[in-house]
Each structure stands twice: as C-alpha cells, then as structure tokens.
Design a protein around this motif. Structure first.
Motif, short mmCIF file in Angstrom:
data_model
loop_
_atom_site.label_atom_id
_atom_site.label_comp_id
_atom_site.label_asym_id
_atom_site.label_seq_id
_atom_site.Cartn_x
_atom_site.Cartn_y
_atom_site.Cartn_z
N VAL A 213 95.72 9.33 79.37
CA VAL A 213 95.89 8.34 80.44
C VAL A 213 94.60 8.23 81.26
O VAL A 213 94.14 7.12 81.58
CB VAL A 213 97.08 8.73 81.34
N GLU A 214 94.00 9.38 81.57
CA GLU A 214 92.75 9.38 82.33
C GLU A 214 91.64 8.69 81.56
O GLU A 214 90.86 7.89 82.13
CB GLU A 214 92.36 10.82 82.65
N GLY A 216 92.05 6.41 79.32
CA GLY A 216 92.36 4.98 79.29
C GLY A 216 91.96 4.25 80.55
O GLY A 216 91.62 3.07 80.51
N GLN A 217 91.99 4.96 81.67
CA GLN A 217 91.55 4.36 82.91
C GLN A 217 90.04 4.20 82.95
O GLN A 217 89.52 3.23 83.51
CB GLN A 217 92.03 5.21 84.09
N LYS A 218 89.32 5.15 82.33
CA LYS A 218 87.86 5.10 82.33
C LYS A 218 87.33 4.15 81.27
O LYS A 218 86.33 3.45 81.48
CB LYS A 218 87.29 6.50 82.09
N ASP A 219 87.97 4.18 80.09
CA ASP A 219 87.45 3.42 78.95
C ASP A 219 88.62 2.88 78.13
O ASP A 219 88.92 3.36 77.03
CB ASP A 219 86.56 4.31 78.08
N PRO A 220 89.30 1.84 78.66
CA PRO A 220 90.49 1.32 77.96
C PRO A 220 90.17 0.79 76.56
O PRO A 220 91.00 0.90 75.66
CB PRO A 220 90.99 0.21 78.88
#
Length: 270
Positions: A213-214, A216-220
C-alpha cells in the motif's frame, strides 16, 4: 541449546481433535511476525490452536502483535533481534523450547526486499537483501532442525516469492535471495524426509500488505505494473497466504514436502 532435553515430548492436548483447530497442542515459531503477512500467519495459527513464539526486529510492533495473538486465544512468547545472525536464531529456538518444551512448526517469514533496478543497488542494499531473505532462513532452520529431529516431527514453511519464476521487474537481487531459500527447502526436504520433517515453500505474488500500500502511494505505476501479470487482476489477501501456510504446516499435509506452492492468482502456471 540441547534439543534432546524436551520436557514435553508430546502435545499437551489431544492433537488435531477437530478440523477447526488442526494445530491444537503444537508449537509454532513465526519470524518477521510484527506486521503484515507474518502477523496474519501468527493470527491464523493461533486460531488453529497453536502456541506461538514470535520474532521480529521491531520490539514495539512485536509487542502489539503478540497482544493481538493472545486475544486470538494463543499462548505467546516474543524474541526481538536480527535473525540474520546465528546467535539470534539460536536464542529464539532456545526460548521457544524453554517456554513450550518443543518446536513443531517453523515459519520463515522474516525478509523484505530492497526492490531496485539491479544497477541501482549498492553493496549495502545487496547485502541487506541477502541477509534478510536467505541468512535468516538458513540460521533458523539450522537452529530448529535438531529439535525437530529429536522429536521425529516437524514442519518448516518458508515464505518464498513467485517473482523467482516470473522475473518481475526490479526484483533480480531479491530473487537471488528468495531463490536460494527455495533451493534450501528442497535440499532439506530430502535430507530430513525420514525424520518426520517436511520442508516446503509458499510463494506468493504481490500481496496486499502495508508495504505494498505504501509503495502504491509512492509509485502507483510500478504497483500497477506488478499487478498486470496477475490474471486475477489483484494482489493476494494476506489471509489467502496465511491459509496456505497453515495447511502446509498441518498434519493433513504430511505427504507434501520439497514443494514450492504458489499463491499467485495465476501469475505463473507450472
């Protein structure tokens, strides 16, 4: 540690009395148990009746995890330390043996990749990747196997990686470590097959962990790329991985050894 001094050579309760608690009376060691997949596995084994020794490098999160596992009904001890060091692995198994008298299940979940393009790695990140994902498994197996051998019973389950087969982007160094863990499992499975010990690997693809999840927030875009090779179009739930670990660690899987069992939504098919 003297593995022959097992004060409780048999489970305290009638083993496997119900399908609802296949690990009743068993003792499980789970590494990397403070959060994510490791915590989910610990909770599943607790619900399935096991007593647990939990290990991680993060003492604060491990204490919270242990409380959650106790609330699920299990007896729990914890050990904080770096399992890529032989002494720490020995201390963990000695603590489990002292607390519970036996070690039936070892879940090698401690790991964590430094996911980078290969040429972006440094000597430090390469070493960290190998230490976390291979040396932790080697030392924990080496410390637990004499106990299991003396008992004539054991289940070792290592968390591998489906990316070893899919060749996932930016995973080359991680795959080197996880591939080593896969190979260790097959070698140990053959060597200890007649000691009542099974050794298997559960290899997930992308899993819906806090780390994913983390990321995905930085590099979706990168996470979307990882998911694009999964025919089901999603990451695995942590509970889906934990359920396979519980099965492979159970008496019901007594004729399953030396296998890499993928939990991958079809991202590789063999």
């Amino acid at each position: 540690m003297n593995p022959t001094n097992t004060s409780n050579p048999e489970p305290q309760e009638a083993p496997w009395a119900t399908q609802a608690q296949p690990h009743r009376g068993r003792v499980a060691v789970v590494t990397g148990a403070a959060r994510g997949i490791g915590l989910e596995i610990a909770l599943r084994l607790a619900r399935d009746g096991a007593r647990l020794a939990l290990a991680d490098t993060d003492g604060e999160q491990l204490a919270a995890a242990a409380q959650a596992v106790r609330q699920a009904g299990a007896e729990v001890i914890t050990q904080v330390g770096d399992l890529s060091l032989e002494a720490t692995a020995n201390e963990l198994m000695a603590a489990a043996l002292a607390a519970f008298g036996r070690i039936d299940i070892l879940v090698n979940n401690a790991g964590g990749g430094v996911i980078l393009p290969f040429l972006a790695h440094t000597p430090e990140t390469l070493k960290r990747t190998i230490d976390r994902n291979l040396w932790t498994v080697l030392w924990c197996c080496r410390a637990a196997l004499p106990v299991m051998q003396a008992q004539r019973y054991g289940r070792i389950v290592t968390l591998g990686a489906d990316s070893v087969y899919s060749g996932l982007w930016d995973h080359a160094a991680y795959n080197a470590a996880k591939g080593g863990a896969h190979a260790l499992a097959t070698g140990l499975a053959r060597e200890f097959a007649r000691d009542g010990i099974t050794v298997n690997t559960v290899a997930p693809c992308a899993v819906s962990t806090p780390q994913l999840v983390e990321l995905g927030q930085k590099d979706p875009a990168l996470v979307d790329k990882f998911l694009s090779i999964i025919p089901m179009g999603r990451a695995a739930d942590m509970a889906e991985v934990a359920s396979m670990v519980s099965y492979v660690a159970s008496e019901q899987a007594s004729f399953v050894t030396g296998q890499v069992i993928s939990v991958n939504g079809g991202s590789t098919m063999r």
